[in-house]
Design a protein around this motif. Structure first.
Motif, PDB file in Angstrom:
ATOM      1  N   LEU A   1       0.604  -1.661  -0.191  1.00  0.00           N
ATOM      2  CA  LEU A   1       0.102   0.285  -0.071  1.00  0.00           C
ATOM      3  C   LEU A   1       0.927   1.151  -0.158  1.00  0.00           C
ATOM      4  O   LEU A   1       0.502   2.462  -0.573  1.00  0.00           O
ATOM      5  N   ILE A   2       2.130   1.049   0.182  1.00  0.00           N
ATOM      6  CA  ILE A   2       3.015   2.067   0.629  1.00  0.00           C
ATOM      7  C   ILE A   2       3.657   2.080  -0.708  1.00  0.00           C
ATOM      8  O   ILE A   2       4.008   3.872  -1.035  1.00  0.00           O
ATOM      9  N   THR A   3       4.248   0.961  -1.251  1.00  0.00           N
ATOM     10  CA  THR A   3       5.055   1.314  -2.346  1.00  0.00           C
ATOM     11  C   THR A   3       4.266   1.038  -3.602  1.00  0.00           C
ATOM     12  O   THR A   3       5.365   1.569  -4.593  1.00  0.00           O
ATOM     13  N   THR A   4       3.361   0.734  -3.775  1.00  0.00           N
ATOM     14  CA  THR A   4       2.132   0.660  -5.010  1.00  0.00           C
ATOM     15  C   THR A   4       2.420   1.876  -6.013  1.00  0.00           C
ATOM     16  O   THR A   4       2.630   2.145  -7.183  1.00  0.00           O
ATOM     17  N   PRO A   5       2.232   2.971  -5.232  1.00  0.00           N
ATOM     18  CA  PRO A   5       1.628   4.236  -5.604  1.00  0.00           C
ATOM     19  C   PRO A   5       3.351   4.960  -6.086  1.00  0.00           C
ATOM     20  O   PRO A   5       3.084   5.565  -7.179  1.00  0.00           O
ATOM     21  N   TRP A   6       3.598   5.193  -5.490  1.00  0.00           N
ATOM     22  CA  TRP A   6       5.986   4.895  -6.311  1.00  0.00           C
ATOM     23  C   TRP A   6       5.949   4.665  -7.075  1.00  0.00           C
ATOM     24  O   TRP A   6       6.351   4.771  -8.221  1.00  0.00           O
ATOM     25  N   VAL A   7       5.576   3.044  -7.451  1.00  0.00           N
ATOM     26  CA  VAL A   7       6.334   2.477  -8.297  1.00  0.00           C
ATOM     27  C   VAL A   7       5.468   2.488  -9.872  1.00  0.00           C
ATOM     28  O   VAL A   7       6.060   2.967 -11.090  1.00  0.00           O
ATOM     29  N   LEU A   8       4.133   2.453  -9.619  1.00  0.00           N
ATOM     30  CA  LEU A   8       2.991   2.914  -9.985  1.00  0.00           C
ATOM     31  C   LEU A   8       3.461   3.989 -11.148  1.00  0.00           C
ATOM     32  O   LEU A   8       3.109   4.284 -12.096  1.00  0.00           O
ATOM     33  N   THR A   9       3.904   5.041  -9.761  1.00  0.00           N
ATOM     34  CA  THR A   9       3.943   6.616 -10.761  1.00  0.00           C
ATOM     35  C   THR A   9       5.522   6.568 -11.296  1.00  0.00           C
ATOM     36  O   THR A   9       5.315   7.312 -12.512  1.00  0.00           O
ATOM     37  N   GLY A  10       6.515   5.869 -11.108  1.00  0.00           N
ATOM     38  CA  GLY A  10       7.712   6.235 -12.254  1.00  0.00           C
ATOM     39  C   GLY A  10       7.239   5.043 -13.407  1.00  0.00           C
ATOM     40  O   GLY A  10       7.566   5.664 -14.175  1.00  0.00           O
ATOM     41  N   VAL A  11       6.714   4.285 -12.707  1.00  0.00           N
ATOM     42  CA  VAL A  11       6.247   3.253 -14.117  1.00  0.00           C
ATOM     43  C   VAL A  11       5.233   4.622 -15.385  1.00  0.00           C
ATOM     44  O   VAL A  11       5.453   4.518 -16.939  1.00  0.00           O
ATOM     45  N   ARG A  12       4.180   5.504 -14.674  1.00  0.00           N
ATOM     46  CA  ARG A  12       3.946   6.480 -15.571  1.00  0.00           C
ATOM     47  C   ARG A  12       4.513   7.498 -16.331  1.00  0.00           C
ATOM     48  O   ARG A  12       4.262   7.930 -17.022  1.00  0.00           O
ATOM     49  N   VAL A  13       5.367   7.824 -15.342  1.00  0.00           N
ATOM     50  CA  VAL A  13       6.664   8.703 -15.950  1.00  0.00           C
ATOM     51  C   VAL A  13       7.599   7.921 -17.137  1.00  0.00           C
ATOM     52  O   VAL A  13       8.000   8.615 -17.791  1.00  0.00           O
ATOM     53  N   LEU A  14       8.420   6.925 -16.678  1.00  0.00           N
ATOM     54  CA  LEU A  14       8.664   6.369 -17.927  1.00  0.00           C
ATOM     55  C   LEU A  14       7.118   5.907 -20.008  1.00  0.00           C
ATOM     56  O   LEU A  14       8.040   5.944 -20.231  1.00  0.00           O
ATOM     57  N   ALA A  15       6.454   5.680 -19.081  1.00  0.00           N
ATOM     58  CA  ALA A  15       5.035   5.563 -20.607  1.00  0.00           C
ATOM     59  C   ALA A  15       5.054   6.606 -20.333  1.00  0.00           C
ATOM     60  O   ALA A  15       4.850   7.259 -22.259  1.00  0.00           O
ATOM     61  N   ASP A  16       5.003   7.935 -20.057  1.00  0.00           N
ATOM     62  CA  ASP A  16       5.092   9.559 -20.524  1.00  0.00           C
ATOM     63  C   ASP A  16       5.989   9.706 -21.222  1.00  0.00           C
ATOM     64  O   ASP A  16       5.803  10.646 -22.379  1.00  0.00           O
ATOM     65  N   TRP A  17       7.374   9.898 -20.357  1.00  0.00           N
ATOM     66  CA  TRP A  17       8.810  10.083 -21.538  1.00  0.00           C
ATOM     67  C   TRP A  17       9.014   9.390 -22.888  1.00  0.00           C
ATOM     68  O   TRP A  17       9.084   9.722 -23.676  1.00  0.00           O
ATOM     69  N   ARG A  18       7.972   7.861 -23.446  1.00  0.00           N
ATOM     70  CA  ARG A  18       8.176   7.346 -24.277  1.00  0.00           C
ATOM     71  C   ARG A  18       7.236   8.074 -25.096  1.00  0.00           C
ATOM     72  O   ARG A  18       7.346   8.206 -26.568  1.00  0.00           O
ATOM     73  N   ARG A  19       5.793   8.387 -24.050  1.00  0.00           N
ATOM     74  CA  ARG A  19       4.889   9.147 -25.570  1.00  0.00           C
ATOM     75  C   ARG A  19       5.776  10.453 -26.051  1.00  0.00           C
ATOM     76  O   ARG A  19       5.580  10.616 -27.546  1.00  0.00           O
ATOM     77  N   VAL A  20       6.559  11.431 -25.111  1.00  0.00           N
ATOM     78  CA  VAL A  20       7.313  12.455 -25.547  1.00  0.00           C
ATOM     79  C   VAL A  20       7.897  12.360 -26.672  1.00  0.00           C
ATOM     80  O   VAL A  20       8.157  13.019 -27.790  1.00  0.00           O
TER      81      VAL A  20
END
Length: 425
Positions: A55-74
């Motif tokens: 519950l503590i780590t998942t939001p941070w990990v998923l946010t990191g994955v979103r950053v990676l995916a958004d960087w690929r979108r750019v």
């Protein structure tokens, strides 16, 4: 002239091929480790959710994955002209871990990201690397023919393709093979584009999600129309029962005064004072009504000063912290103002709070985009829920019109924290 044009066109194509090769090589070097690390961390974090650690780590990990995916979108838009919309549902970052974790896990875009990671480390890696190989491998053959074969074959031989390089003659054969393979070099931009199209296929929203999005927007629009109709009926009722009735009474008083002016001046003076008080009361009611529609201070001074003015009228001490570098659009400011007003009303009427804190700030997420984040905290009795029929449910509907989100953290005994986020430029 035509020779100059042809040479210029060849030079432009050569630069495009070389640039695609370098970009493909860079993507290949980042794609594999980034996707592997992201997928492993996500799987481990999700496995730890039942134990509470996730519950503590998942939001941070998923946010990191979103950053990676958004960087690929750019990169897809800048390098390949492939546009991949980012359609994550907003989740209040100040909400409790349970709300944040399951809010992100309920988002279909989260599962698209997780499906994309294994695709990116396999097919994505191959397509990115292929864009570099079709250019760099033929150049290696030419370099072998030019003398690179000597240090490479010092251990007894070197294979370039199907040619075993051991002397200058075999090195020339490798150079000829490299020259033949150089015909594949123009495929580099296409392979890089295929990489980004593959990314779009996995990261792009599907038809089912688009249909769900249309349904949510349709409901939000219907709620907004219903809310507007109810607001118009309220304004009509307030005008009819308040200011209009006072104005009618004042007109009747003035008619009576006109009759009594010569017969009974003393009574006429009393009625004049009464009419003057009626005009003051009518003006006050009209001002309150206008403030309820759209406060003048909101239009003139912006959301920060409007909320400060709202706090000054509260019966309990209310602290306001504002960090808004620029003003948001007028509809967003209006929605935020009335959402804060409703949250304050709940804190005073239902929570029994004797102190309230309001925080407004803008969070920049990506270029040209961000969130207006508002937090209203009180030290009341707690137990607030955004259920049907509550004032917070109305706030949630109001924010939903702008794709906003409402999160409530209100354990029994307090404190209560209401967090609102509205996407805005």
């Amino acid at each position: 002239m035509s020779i100059e044009k042809d040479s210029g066109g060849i030079g432009t194509r050569a630069r495009a091929v070389g640039l695609a090769a370098l970009r493909g090589l860079g993507l290949a070097l980042v794609t594999l480790p980034g996707a592997v690390v992201g997928l492993v961390l996500a799987l481990v974090s999700l496995a730890l959710v039942p134990l509470g650690i996730g519950l503590i780590t998942t939001p941070w990990v998923l946010t990191g994955v979103r950053v990676l995916a958004d960087w690929r979108r750019v990169l897809a838009a800048q390098w390949g002209g492939v546009r991949i919309p980012s359609a994550y549902r907003p989740v209040a970052k100040d909400a409790n871990p349970w709300t944040r974790t399951f809010g992100m896990l309920r988002d279909p875009a989260t599962w698209r990201d997780l499906r994309w990671l294994p695709v990116d480390m396999t097919a994505g890696f191959v397509t990115a690397l292929s864009a570099a190989v079709v250019v760099l491998y033929p150049l290696e053959g030419l370099a072998v023919a030019a003398g690179l074969w000597r240090p490479l074959s010092s251990s007894g031989g070197y294979w370039y393709g199907f040619v075993r390089v051991a002397d200058q003659g075999s090195a020339l054969a490798a150079g000829a093979l490299g020259l033949a393979l150089l015909a594949l070099a123009p495929l580099a931009p296409r392979l890089l584009s295929a990489h980004f199209r593959l990314t779009r296929t996995v990261l792009g929203a599907g038809q089912g999600e688009l249909a769900e999005r249309v349904r949510v927007l349709t409901e939000s629009r219907r709620d907004a129309v219903d809310t507007s109709a109810a607001e118009l009926r309220r304004i009509e009722r307030d005008l009819h029962d308040g200011a209009q009735a006072r104005l009618v009474a004042m007109g009747m008083d003035l008619g009576t005064i006109e009759v009594l002016l010569d017969k009974d001046p003393e009574q006429a003076k009393k009625l004049l004072a009464q009419a003057r008080q009626s005009s003051v009361d009518a003006l006050t009611e009209l001002r309150d009504l206008v403030r309820g529609i759209h406060p003048p201070v909101l239009a003139e001074r912006g959301l920060g000063d409007a909320v400060r003015a709202l706090a000054l009228r509260m019966p309990v001490p209310t602290e306001v912290n504002v960090d808004l570098p620029v003003r948001a659009d007028a509809p967003v400011e209006s929605a935020a103002y009335f959402a804060v007003s409703e949250a304050l009303t709940n804190a005073v009427k239902h929570a029994g709070a004797d102190r309230i804190w309001i925080d407004l700030h803008h969070v920049r997420e990506r270029e040209g985009a961000g969130m207006l984040r508002i937090t209203v905290t009180d030290n009341g009795r707690g137990g607030a829920v955004a259920g049907a029929g509550s004032g917070l449910a109305g706030v949630e509907r109001r924010l939903g019109t702008f794709d906003g989100v409402l999160a409530v953290s209100s354990p029994a005994g307090g404190p209560t924290m209401v967090t609102m986020e509205i996407p805005c430029v």
